[in-house]
Write a protein that holds these residues in place. Structure first.
Motif, mmCIF file in Angstrom:
data_model
loop_
_atom_site.group_PDB
_atom_site.id
_atom_site.type_symbol
_atom_site.label_atom_id
_atom_site.label_comp_id
_atom_site.label_asym_id
_atom_site.label_seq_id
_atom_site.Cartn_x
_atom_site.Cartn_y
_atom_site.Cartn_z
ATOM 1 N N GLU A 3 37.567 -2.803 15.182
ATOM 2 C CA GLU A 3 37.636 -2.272 14.033
ATOM 3 C C GLU A 3 36.727 -2.307 12.932
ATOM 4 O OE1 GLU A 3 41.153 -1.974 12.987
ATOM 5 O OE2 GLU A 3 41.693 -1.673 15.408
ATOM 6 N N LYS A 4 35.501 -1.552 12.703
ATOM 7 C CA LYS A 4 34.715 -0.959 11.838
ATOM 8 C C LYS A 4 34.507 -1.429 10.694
ATOM 9 C CE LYS A 4 32.195 -0.748 15.506
ATOM 10 N NZ LYS A 4 31.249 -1.536 16.469
ATOM 11 N N THR A 5 35.620 -1.279 9.538
ATOM 12 C CA THR A 5 36.440 -1.158 8.725
ATOM 13 C C THR A 5 37.015 -2.186 7.958
ATOM 14 O OG1 THR A 5 38.308 -0.010 8.954
ATOM 15 C CG2 THR A 5 36.953 1.572 8.696
ATOM 16 N N THR A 6 37.297 -3.022 8.841
ATOM 17 C CA THR A 6 38.150 -4.243 8.224
ATOM 18 C C THR A 6 36.970 -5.723 8.493
ATOM 19 O OG1 THR A 6 38.259 -4.823 10.445
ATOM 20 C CG2 THR A 6 39.997 -3.587 9.153
ATOM 21 N N ASN A 7 35.798 -5.103 8.827
ATOM 22 C CA ASN A 7 34.988 -6.626 8.831
ATOM 23 C C ASN A 7 33.221 -6.191 8.091
ATOM 24 O OD1 ASN A 7 33.310 -8.452 9.305
ATOM 25 N ND2 ASN A 7 34.053 -8.338 11.425
ATOM 26 N N PRO A 8 33.338 -6.752 7.374
ATOM 27 C CA PRO A 8 31.913 -6.553 6.592
ATOM 28 C C PRO A 8 30.582 -6.886 7.290
ATOM 29 C CG PRO A 8 32.742 -8.290 5.778
ATOM 30 C CD PRO A 8 33.531 -7.562 7.140
ATOM 31 N N VAL A 453 38.291 -8.466 27.507
ATOM 32 C CA VAL A 453 36.861 -7.185 28.059
ATOM 33 C C VAL A 453 37.476 -5.599 26.482
ATOM 34 C CG1 VAL A 453 36.826 -4.732 29.162
ATOM 35 C CG2 VAL A 453 37.892 -7.032 30.444
ATOM 36 N N LEU A 454 35.916 -6.106 26.161
ATOM 37 C CA LEU A 454 35.616 -5.301 24.739
ATOM 38 C C LEU A 454 35.263 -3.994 25.061
ATOM 39 C CD1 LEU A 454 34.113 -8.139 23.164
ATOM 40 C CD2 LEU A 454 36.909 -7.892 23.219
ATOM 41 N N GLN A 455 35.812 -3.326 24.532
ATOM 42 C CA GLN A 455 35.029 -1.650 24.184
ATOM 43 C C GLN A 455 33.984 -1.913 24.124
ATOM 44 O OE1 GLN A 455 36.656 0.816 20.807
ATOM 45 N NE2 GLN A 455 35.284 2.470 20.932
ATOM 46 N N ASP A 456 32.988 -2.395 22.826
ATOM 47 C CA ASP A 456 31.692 -2.706 23.364
ATOM 48 C C ASP A 456 31.301 -3.952 24.743
ATOM 49 O OD1 ASP A 456 31.284 -1.202 21.476
ATOM 50 O OD2 ASP A 456 31.738 -2.735 19.608
ATOM 51 N N THR A 457 30.937 -3.181 25.092
ATOM 52 C CA THR A 457 30.216 -4.220 26.594
ATOM 53 C C THR A 457 29.182 -4.914 26.106
ATOM 54 O OG1 THR A 457 28.666 -2.178 27.155
ATOM 55 C CG2 THR A 457 31.047 -2.791 28.554
ATOM 56 N N TRP A 458 28.782 -5.680 26.477
ATOM 57 C CA TRP A 458 27.751 -6.893 26.444
ATOM 58 C C TRP A 458 27.146 -7.432 27.937
ATOM 59 C CZ3 TRP A 458 26.550 -12.088 28.045
ATOM 60 C CH2 TRP A 458 25.372 -12.255 27.790
ATOM 61 N N GLN A 513 27.267 3.835 30.272
ATOM 62 C CA GLN A 513 28.517 3.248 29.585
ATOM 63 C C GLN A 513 30.142 2.737 30.703
ATOM 64 O OE1 GLN A 513 27.946 1.509 27.000
ATOM 65 N NE2 GLN A 513 29.837 0.902 26.964
ATOM 66 N N GLY A 514 30.373 3.831 31.309
ATOM 67 C CA GLY A 514 31.680 3.378 32.061
ATOM 68 C C GLY A 514 30.957 2.305 33.219
ATOM 69 N N GLN A 515 30.693 2.263 34.194
ATOM 70 C CA GLN A 515 29.716 1.639 34.843
ATOM 71 C C GLN A 515 29.428 0.324 33.753
ATOM 72 O OE1 GLN A 515 25.968 3.273 36.267
ATOM 73 N NE2 GLN A 515 27.473 4.498 38.144
ATOM 74 N N LYS A 516 29.084 -0.270 33.095
ATOM 75 C CA LYS A 516 28.980 -1.273 32.501
ATOM 76 C C LYS A 516 30.596 -1.632 31.888
ATOM 77 C CE LYS A 516 24.992 -0.016 29.654
ATOM 78 N NZ LYS A 516 24.875 0.450 28.030
ATOM 79 N N GLN A 517 31.402 -1.006 31.108
ATOM 80 C CA GLN A 517 32.974 -1.290 30.951
ATOM 81 C C GLN A 517 33.481 -1.742 32.473
ATOM 82 O OE1 GLN A 517 34.041 -0.912 28.037
ATOM 83 N NE2 GLN A 517 35.333 -2.247 28.364
ATOM 84 N N ASP A 535 40.748 -5.028 24.739
ATOM 85 C CA ASP A 535 40.366 -3.856 24.049
ATOM 86 C C ASP A 535 39.581 -2.582 24.204
ATOM 87 O OD1 ASP A 535 40.148 -2.958 20.811
ATOM 88 O OD2 ASP A 535 38.739 -4.694 20.571
ATOM 89 N N GLU A 536 40.055 -1.924 24.031
ATOM 90 C CA GLU A 536 40.276 -0.129 24.535
ATOM 91 C C GLU A 536 39.791 -0.511 25.513
ATOM 92 O OE1 GLU A 536 41.213 2.786 24.022
ATOM 93 O OE2 GLU A 536 42.275 2.473 22.707
ATOM 94 N N ALA A 537 39.625 -1.357 26.802
ATOM 95 C CA ALA A 537 39.326 -1.805 27.897
ATOM 96 C C ALA A 537 38.964 -0.638 29.358
ATOM 97 C CB ALA A 537 39.557 -2.734 28.916
ATOM 98 N N THR A 538 38.933 0.271 29.174
ATOM 99 C CA THR A 538 39.237 1.836 29.700
ATOM 100 C C THR A 538 38.843 3.132 29.103
ATOM 101 O OG1 THR A 538 41.870 2.533 29.492
ATOM 102 C CG2 THR A 538 40.958 1.097 31.661
ATOM 103 N N SER A 539 38.060 2.793 27.953
ATOM 104 C CA SER A 539 37.897 3.917 26.856
ATOM 105 C C SER A 539 36.505 4.714 27.404
ATOM 106 C CB SER A 539 37.695 3.183 25.408
ATOM 107 O OG SER A 539 36.687 1.900 25.358
#
Length: 615
Positions: A3-8, A453-458, A513-517, A535-539
């Protein structure tokens, strides 16, 4: 987050930096008081340092007077030879004087060594304490603080600003003591030789002090700007390196360089002005001092011709006059260093005084034995007070249910997850778990209920095993292997030369990126939480791997309350409840079949995906 657009959030690779003119007026006295409070923890050591520094200076001050006595003895011996009265040089007396002088200088050097050792220890301890407090503060600040500031500016506090404090505290404290002791000591010794000559020497003092005050007045703001702009430059560089691939992909190099040049020019101009003003001090002070030196030399020659003072006293007085300028020059240098130090300290203290998250309740409830029922009761929320993006969100999720949250980008899906985990607090309404307001729990306990499990992996710079273990610090190797197999990542790990001990680089760019996920999914499986957030865990994985992961996730979600944010609606057909969001509101609610039968907003979203794929 999706949700990039909902957060400044903080500015992107092509965005503009924070306003440089928005800095509030600085409080020099207040900052100095806070810094002295930190020094107050080492009162005894500071007193010892002051005493030792003063003694070392006194021993050095006495030196010229004693050396003048040796000169007088030598001059008297020369006069005796000229007069041929049978007396010559008294070398024994000269030797005793010089040996005593050597002893004083050795003791003075030893005192300087000891006080330098002690003061270095104090400055290092204060720097350590400040870095520790900054680290603790980082975890206490609300997420909204980082949404509006570049990360590089926060890093600049730990690196540049604390380093300035650490390096300058030692110099300032010892030089202040030394300079003041020298100033007083030289005055005493000068008046003991000739008060008339001393008054002439003192004529340069008010002139010098006046110049120092003028320079301080104009240089302070430039030293402060220098530290501020340095933080902006660091923030920009950190951001550009972090998004280097995006900058290259969108040909943003020229804009990035132009923005860097703008920030760097501002830093250059403020640094140039501050250094130019500070650089003026030494030559003008030397000019004023030389004028005074010439006047004193003329007056000393006159008194020597009358026999009022001895040759040795003249030599000692000239040395004192020349040395008298040193503490004044040191004070001017200290004033410059003090401006820079206070500017850095103000930034550090301003960060440490930022408003923290609301504290956890003293009588916090336990999160043990919670079933996982989640209520959203008329939730309203906005990242800024003037713009509400979640409007009267109401839903009841029963224990063990799989709930999907869908909607177009910017609908508020990820924002609801942030509210659930108390990254932000709701503006109105409440979120309850087992009918208990989440504000009644400690944040750490509350977040311990969730696995994400987020779309943006850390991932971080460590072994694959350690990255998976992050979800459960006391996990055994067998548990890690089992979680990796369930996440379909075990086979990939065994293809690496070091297997589970393979080290990820700082950006984790040595795997896909897939391996990070897959690794983050294994981490969530290992944690075995009561509530899951996907959050889009398998994207980021291919269709074949997604099917395998979906089976593992289905097994993981059995008996657990699960929130699934999905854009690919085909992956949430089996959800017990689907919440359809648009502009912060729940516009539809039901199962996949029920929503399709309504032929409403959800049905259009679902059908549009097949139209896009056909196209």
């Amino acid at each position: 987050m999706s949700e990039k657009t909902t957060n400044p959030r903080r500015r992107g690779p092509m965005g503009h930096g924070p306003a440089m003119s928005g800095e509030k007026a600085k409080d020099f006295k207040g900052t100095l008081k806070k810094l002295l409070h930190y020094l107050g923890s080492y009162k005894i050591t500071m007193v010892i340092v002051m005493v030792i520094a003063a003694l070392a200076t006194i021993f050095m001050i006495v030196g010229p007077k004693i050396l003048g006595e040796a000169t007088t003895v030598l001059f008297e011996g020369l006069m005796n030879l000229i007069a041929q009265n049978g007396k010559g040089f008294d070398f024994d007396k000269i030797a005793r004087i010089l040996l005593f002088l050597l002893g004083l200088y050795i003791v003075s050097a030893a005192c300087n060594l000891v006080q330098g050792f002690l003061m270095t220890g104090i400055s290092n301890k204060i720097a350590y304490k400040l870095r520790k407090e900054i680290e603790e503060k980082v975890h206490k600040l609300p997420l909204s603080y980082y949404d509006t500031r570049p990360y590089g500016e926060v890093l600049s506090l730990v690196t540049n600003d604390v380093d300035v404090l650490q390096q300058n505290l030692n110099q300032i404290s010892t030089q202040v003591i030394t300079s003041l002791t020298q100033l007083i000591g030289y005055l005493v010794m000068m008046f003991s030789i000739s008060w008339q000559m001393s008054l002439v020497a003192l004529l340069i003092l008010p002139i010098s002090m006046l110049f120092i005050m003028v320079v301080i007045k104009y240089s302070q703001k430039y030293f402060r700007q220098q530290q501020d702009y340095l933080g902006h430059v660091n923030g920009h560089i950190e951001e550009m390196y972090g998004a280097h691939t995006i900058v290259k992909a969108y040909n943003g190099e020229a804009r990035s360089v132009a923005q860097f040049n703008e920030l760097n020019d501002s830093l250059y101009n403020s640094a140039w002005r501050s250094q130019f003003l500070s650089g003026l001090m030494m030559p003008i002070m030397s000019f004023i001092s030389n004028i005074g030196y010439v006047l004193i030399t003329i007056l000393g020659g006159f008194y020597a011709a009358q026999g009022t003072i001895t040759i040795g006293d003249i030599q000692a007085f000239i040395q004192y006059v020349r040395s008298f300028n040193q503490p004044i020059q040191s004070i001017s240098q200290i004033s410059n260093t003090m401006q820079m130090t206070m500017a850095a300290a103000e930034r550090v203290f301003a960060f440490l005084e930022e408003q923290e998250e609301t504290p956890d309740p003293v009588d916090a409830l336990s999160t043990e034995n919670l079933k996982g029922e989640v209520w959203f009761a008329h939730v309203n929320f906005g990242y800024t007070p003037d713009k509400t993006i979640i409007n009267d969100f109401t839903a009841v999720v029963k224990p063990g249910q799989k709930v999907a949250i869908v909607g177009p980008t910017g609908a508020g899906k990820t924002t609801m997850i942030k509210l659930l985990m108390r990254y932000y607090d709701v503006t109105q309404g409440a979120i309850l778990i087992d009918q208990l307001d989440i504000k009644q729990f400690k944040r750490n306990d509350l977040r311990g209920l969730f696995g994400m499990v987020l779309q943006d992996t850390w991932l971080y710079h460590a072994s694959l095993k350690d990255n998976i273990r992050y979800g459960k610090q006391d996990a055994t190797d067998e548990e890690i292997y089992a979680a990796a197999k369930a996440a379909q990542v075990d086979h990939f790990i065994h293809t690496l030369p070091d297997g589970y001990d393979s080290i990820l680089n700082e950006e984790a760019s040595n795997i896909s990126q897939g391996q990070k996920q897959l690794l983050t999914i294994a981490r969530a499986i290992l944690a075995d939480p009561q509530i899951l957030i996907l959050d889009e865990a398998t994207s980021s994985v291919d269709t074949r791997t997604e099917i395998s992961i979906q089976k593992a996730m289905d097994n993981l979600m059995k008996g657990k309350t699960s929130f699934v944010i999905a854009h690919r609606l085909s992956t949430i057909r089996d959800a017990d409840m689907i919440l359809v969001m648009d502009h912060g509101d729940i516009v539809e609610k039901g199962t996949h079949e029920e929503l399709l039968a309504q032929n409403g907003f959800y049905a259009k979203l679902y059908q549009s995906q097949f139209e896009d794929s056909d196209a």
